[in-house]
Write a protein that holds these residues in place. Structure first.
Motif, PDB file in Angstrom:
ATOM      1  N   LEU A 244      -1.580 -14.497  -2.742  1.00 29.81           N
ATOM      2  CA  LEU A 244      -1.342 -15.341  -3.911  1.00 29.81           C
ATOM      3  C   LEU A 244      -2.382 -15.065  -4.997  1.00 29.81           C
ATOM      4  O   LEU A 244      -2.045 -14.948  -6.180  1.00 29.81           O
ATOM      5  N   LYS A 245      -3.629 -14.939  -4.589  1.00 28.08           N
ATOM      6  CA  LYS A 245      -4.713 -14.691  -5.532  1.00 28.08           C
ATOM      7  C   LYS A 245      -4.510 -13.373  -6.273  1.00 28.08           C
ATOM      8  O   LYS A 245      -4.692 -13.289  -7.503  1.00 28.08           O
ATOM      9  N   ILE A 246      -4.114 -12.328  -5.556  1.00 22.49           N
ATOM     10  CA  ILE A 246      -3.889 -11.016  -6.156  1.00 22.49           C
ATOM     11  C   ILE A 246      -2.718 -11.068  -7.136  1.00 22.49           C
ATOM     12  O   ILE A 246      -2.785 -10.510  -8.242  1.00 22.49           O
ATOM     13  N   ALA A 247      -1.657 -11.755  -6.750  1.00 25.56           N
ATOM     14  CA  ALA A 247      -0.472 -11.851  -7.603  1.00 25.56           C
ATOM     15  C   ALA A 247      -0.775 -12.597  -8.902  1.00 25.56           C
ATOM     16  O   ALA A 247      -0.369 -12.163  -9.990  1.00 25.56           O
ATOM     17  N   ILE A 248      -1.492 -13.694  -8.813  1.00 25.82           N
ATOM     18  CA  ILE A 248      -1.838 -14.474 -10.006  1.00 25.82           C
ATOM     19  C   ILE A 248      -2.754 -13.667 -10.923  1.00 25.82           C
ATOM     20  O   ILE A 248      -2.623 -13.715 -12.156  1.00 25.82           O
TER      21      ILE A 248
END
Length: 203
Positions: free
Chosen positions: A118-122
């Motif tokens: 999630l962190k990478i995508a955001i």
């Protein structure tokens, strides 16, 4: 908020007339198409995986729009890759603008199941938005929201997780929100209220 709607939460340059002359009675009414799916394969001539005609977006579709009083067009994105593609397409014409965001039915696909994913995508969404905001091409964050009519593509919990992550991103970006809502009762409204204090666009 129970019907199928897609709406922007605020106005921006893409929805303002180019100049005061457009308000003159002698001038034609200029329109803004605020929600187009110009990344659909049909514009490359592909229908259900089969090629039926040459790509016609730039040769026929857009010229026809400009010739019929469409002044500006917002190209919608529903995934991270589409956000980049929408930005690149919009940079080919000053009358095109784009959004950056993940559609609720794509949240599992785009945000994965772990916090690291999630962190990478955001972070990727933020990079694309920041790049596009430099020249005003990116005009909204979205299409984000909730869709309970198509949970076969993404379960409700994953949709809420993706929405919350993108609303947190909105606290860092001064962009209007392009919202999607289908058959969610009060759930979307309740989540937006929770973020109202931290997201200026919701006030």
């Amino acid at each position: 908020m129970s019907s199928s709607t897609t709406t922007a939460s605020a106005t921006n340059d893409a929805t303002e007339p180019k100049n005061e002359a457009n308000n003159d009675d002698d001038e034609p009414l200029l329109l803004v198409d605020a929600g187009t799916n110009l990344l659909d394969p049909m514009y490359t001539g592909s229908y259900r995986g089969k090629s039926h005609h040459p790509a016609d977006l730039h040769s026929e579709v857009l010229p026809r729009a400009w010739n019929n009083h469409i002044d500006k067009i917002v190209v919608l994105a529903g995934t991270i890759d589409e956000s980049q593609e929408a930005l690149e397409l919009s940079k080919t014409d000053a009358r095109l603008f784009s959004t950056v965001g993940v559609h609720p039915t794509r949240c599992t696909q785009e945000f994965g199941s772990t916090q690291e994913e999630l962190k990478i995508a955001i972070a990727r969404l933020k990079d694309i938005a920041t790049e596009g905001m430099k020249d005003g091409t990116v005009v909204a964050l979205g299409e984000l929201g909730l869709d309970y009519a198509r949970t076969q593509f993404c379960d409700i919990d994953s949709q809420k997780r993706g929405l919350s992550a993108q609303l947190s991103l909105a606290t860092e970006l001064s962009l209007p929100l392009y919202l999607h809502n289908r058959d969610t009762g009060d759930d979307l409204l309740d989540i937006l209220k929770d973020y109202q204090k931290d997201v200026p666009q919701l006030r």
